[in-house]
Design a protein around this motif. Structure first.
Motif, mmCIF file in Angstrom:
data_model
loop_
_atom_site.group_PDB
_atom_site.id
_atom_site.type_symbol
_atom_site.label_atom_id
_atom_site.label_comp_id
_atom_site.label_asym_id
_atom_site.label_seq_id
_atom_site.Cartn_x
_atom_site.Cartn_y
_atom_site.Cartn_z
ATOM 1 N N LEU A 1 0.830 -1.204 0.000
ATOM 2 C CA LEU A 1 0.000 0.000 0.000
ATOM 3 C C LEU A 1 0.865 1.255 0.000
ATOM 4 C CD1 LEU A 1 -2.812 1.257 0.178
ATOM 5 C CD2 LEU A 1 -2.598 1.130 2.673
ATOM 6 N N GLN B 1 2.342 1.756 -3.471
ATOM 7 C CA GLN B 1 1.326 2.225 -4.408
ATOM 8 C C GLN B 1 1.077 3.718 -4.229
ATOM 9 O OE1 GLN B 1 -2.417 0.311 -3.808
ATOM 10 N NE2 GLN B 1 -3.384 1.266 -5.579
ATOM 11 N N ASN B 2 0.923 4.167 -3.001
ATOM 12 C CA ASN B 2 0.696 5.586 -2.746
ATOM 13 C C ASN B 2 1.935 6.422 -3.074
ATOM 14 O OD1 ASN B 2 -1.933 5.218 -1.893
ATOM 15 N ND2 ASN B 2 -1.340 4.905 0.232
ATOM 16 N N LEU C 1 1.997 6.893 -6.840
ATOM 17 C CA LEU C 1 0.957 7.831 -7.240
ATOM 18 C C LEU C 1 1.394 9.266 -6.942
ATOM 19 C CD1 LEU C 1 -1.917 8.343 -8.289
ATOM 20 C CD2 LEU C 1 -2.690 8.115 -5.930
ATOM 21 N N GLY C 2 1.956 9.486 -5.773
ATOM 22 C CA GLY C 2 2.458 10.818 -5.433
ATOM 23 C C GLY C 2 3.595 11.241 -6.341
#
Length: 74
Positions: free
Chosen positions: A48, A51-52, A55-56
């Motif tokens: 997780l 993934q974040n 994305l950032g």
């Protein structure tokens, strides 16, 4: 005498892009630095967090690309 105190040679758009790339560069450094620190603290949440983190990174890199295109628009 002192006709010109400071002269700027070249394209001013290149200077603008150089200044525009500072913010996303710092932001990407924070994203990956804090992401690695979070993975070290909670290894079970690595998926997780990664993934974040990606994305950032994509959103911060989009700012750098906008800064690259903006001098050519005007």
């Amino acid at each position: 005498m002192l006709e010109t105190l400071a002269a700027l040679e070249g394209n001013i758009g290149a200077v603008g892009f150089g200044l525009a790339a500072i913010g996303p560069g710092i932001g990407i450094g924070y994203i990956f630095g804090n992401g690695v620190q979070a993975m070290a603290r909670q290894p079970e949440a690595t998926g997780l967090i990664r993934q974040n983190m990606l994305l950032g990174f994509a959103l911060a890199e989009a700012l750098a690309l906008i800064g690259f295109v903006a001098p050519f628009v005007y």
